[in-house]
Enzyme design. Structure first.
Site, PDB file in Angstrom:
ATOM      1  N   ASP A 129       0.862  -1.182   0.000  1.00 49.12           N
ATOM      2  CA  ASP A 129       0.000   0.000   0.000  1.00 49.12           C
ATOM      3  C   ASP A 129       0.897   1.230   0.000  1.00 49.12           C
ATOM      4  OD1 ASP A 129      -2.237   1.880   0.639  1.00 49.12           O
ATOM      5  OD2 ASP A 129      -3.330   0.036   1.027  1.00 49.12           O
ATOM      6  N   HIS A 136       2.313   2.052  -3.191  1.00 50.11           N
ATOM      7  CA  HIS A 136       1.415   3.009  -3.833  1.00 50.11           C
ATOM      8  C   HIS A 136       1.955   4.435  -3.756  1.00 50.11           C
ATOM      9  CE1 HIS A 136      -2.266   0.129  -3.201  1.00 50.11           C
ATOM     10  NE2 HIS A 136      -1.284  -0.413  -3.907  1.00 50.11           N
TER      11      HIS A 136
END
Length: 389
Positions: A215, A238
Site C-alpha cells: 500500500d 502506492h
C-alpha cells in the site's frame, strides 16, 4: 529526571532496564519465566504497564520470540528506551487477528526511544485473506505492527518491520517524533500494509527509510501539520500519499508538508494527493515535493480528487481544497502515458500549483503527456511533458 530504559534484547537475551538518578537497573525477563521457542506467548512475563518509573511494561524475549498484543502506557519519568535485537513475532491464531487494533502499542509517553536493530515480524500472510479493508466499512481492522498514540519528543530508529498484517507503523496525535534508518517490507500484493501512516500529528520527521510494501509507503491522513519526509526509498507500493481526505466528518486540514530527496521504484504512484468525491470540507495546503526521482512509476505526479478504489462511487464533486502545492526538480521514467495527472475538483479547483523543472519520460518507446482538470497555477524551467498549467 534521570534516564529510563526499557530494553528487549532479542538476540542473546531480552532485558528491561529502569534507570534512576543513581544508575541503571537491568531486568532479564527470562528470570521471570519468559522463553524463546517462537511458540509460547511471552506478553504476560516481565512488566506490563508504565506508571511513573515504578512499573515499566512489555514482555518479549530472545530470538524468534512470540508476543501477543501489548500496550505500553505512560506517563513516565525521564527518557525510556525500548531496544529490540533479533526477531519478534506477532501471533497468527485467528482470534488474535481481531482482538486488538495494534500489536505493540505505545501511549501517552514523552521522550521515548525505540531502536536496537531487531526485526518485527507481523506474520501477515495468515491475516491478509481476512483483510476486507475499505470494501467493508464495518469490518474490524487487522493488527498494526507498532502504534504510537499521544507520544511526544521521541525517536524510532534502526529497526526492520516485515509482513505486517495491516499498517507497519501508525501514529495518532503525536508531536515531535523522528523516524530514521528503518526498513519496511511486505509483498506488493499484501492489502493495506501501509509503511508509515500518520494522523493528526505534527513535527514528524522521516528520513533514510526504505519501504517496499502493498500500500502507501507513507500515508498522511487527516490533521497533519509540519511533516518533513526526506531520503526515502519507496517501492513496491502506492507511493507517498496525502489522503485520502474528505471521507469522514470532522476531518482536519493537512498543511506544511515537505517531501524531498526521495526515490521511487516501480510504484503505482509517486507523489499523490487523493480526496474522496464527497461534500465534506477540508483543506490540503502548503505542500512541496522537491528533488524526486521516479523509476518506472505508473503515476509519477498525481492529484486525484475523484478517489474511489471500490464502486459504487459518488458523483458529488470533492469539497477538499487543494492549494499551494509545489513540484520542483522531479525527474525519471513513467510506465504510463500520462506522467502528470492533476484531476481536481469542479467545486473546489486546485489553486496556486507550481511546476518547476519537471523532466519525465516514458519507460518504453512511447511519449508522455500531462493532464489538467479544474486547476490553476504556473510552470517554470524545463517541462517534459509540456505543462498544461
Amino acid at each position: 529526571m534521570g534516564f529510563v530504559r526499557v530494553g528487549f534484547m532479542l538476540s542473546l537475551m531480552m532485558v528491561c532496564a529502569v534507570g534512576a538518578e543513581h544508575g541503571i537497573k537491568l531486568f532479564n525477563v527470562k528470570d521471570y519465566g519468559a522463553v524463546s521457542d517462537g511458540k509460547a506467548d511471552n506478553s504476560k512475563h516481565g512488566m506490563r504497564h508504565v506508571n511513573g518509573m515504578e512499573e515499566l511494561g512489555f514482555g518479549s524475549q530472545v530470538a524468534h520470540t512470540l508476543l501477543n498484543s501489548v500496550t505500553f502506557q505512560g506517563p513516565c519519568k525521564g527518557w525510556m528506551a525500548f531496544v529490540i535485537k533479533g526477531i519478534l513475532k506477532a501471533p497468527t491464531d485467528i482470534q488474535s487477528l481481531f482482538s486488538n487494533d495494534i500489536w505493540i502499542n505505545f501511549q501517552y509517553v514523552d521522550r521515548l526511544a525505540v531502536s536496537g536493530g531487531g526485526t518485527l515480524d507481523g506474520q501477515g500472510a495468515v491475516a491478509w485473506p481476512h483483510n476486507e479493508g475499505i470494501k467493508n466499512p464495518n469490518s474490524r481492522p487487522l493488527l498494526c505492527t507498532m502504534g504510537f498514540g499521544f507520544v511526544t519528543n521521541s525517536r524510532v530508529h534502526h529497526l526492520r518491520s516485515i509482513d505486517s498484517k495491516n499498517t507497519h507503523f501508525g501514529l495518532f496525535r503525536c508531536d515531535h517524533m523522528n523516524f530514521t534508518k528503518i526498513r519496511i517490507s511486505a509483498p506488493a500484493n499484501s492489502p493495506n500494509t501501509d509503511g508509515i501512516k500518520i494522523g493528526q500529528s505534527s513535527r514528524i520527521k522521516i528520513s533514510r527509510v526504505v519501504i517496499g510494501t502493498g500500500d502507501d509507503c507513507i500515508s498522511l491522513v487527516s490533521g497533519n501539520k509540519k511533516i518533513d519526509i526526506s531520503q526515502v526509498v519507496c517501492g513496491p507500493g502506492h507511493g507517498i500519499s496525502i489522503g485520502s481526505l474528505g471521507r469522514y466528518k470532522n476531518e482536519r486540514d493537512v498543511e506544511e508538508i515537505s517531501v524531498k530527496n526521495c526515490t521511487f521504484y516501480g510504484t503505482s504512484n509517486g507523489v499523490r494527493i487523493k480526496t474522496w468525491a464527497s461534500p465534506i470540507p477540508v483543506e490540503a495546503s502548503n505542500i512541496i515535493y522537491e528533488d524526486i526521482v521516479m523509476n518506472n512509476v505508473s503515476n509519477p505526479i498525481i492529484i486525484d480528487q475523484q478517489y474511489c478504489p471500490y464502486p459504487p462511487c459518488s458523483q458529488t464533486p470533492s469539497n477538499v481544497q487543494v492549494s499551494g502545492v509545489t513540484y520542483k526538480n522531479i525527474r525519471g521514467s513513467s510506465s504510463s502515458n500520462v506522467a502528470v495527472s492533476l484531476r481536481c475538483s469542479q467545486s473546489k479547483p486546485c489553486k496556486d500549483i507550481t511546476m518547476e523543472d519537471i523532466d519525465l519520460w516514458h519507460q518504453g518507446a512511447g511519449s508522455v503527456s500531462e493532464f489538467c482538470s479544474h486547476v490553476s497555477g504556473v510552470s517554470y524551467g524545463k517541462q517534459n511533458p509540456p505543462s498544461c498549467l
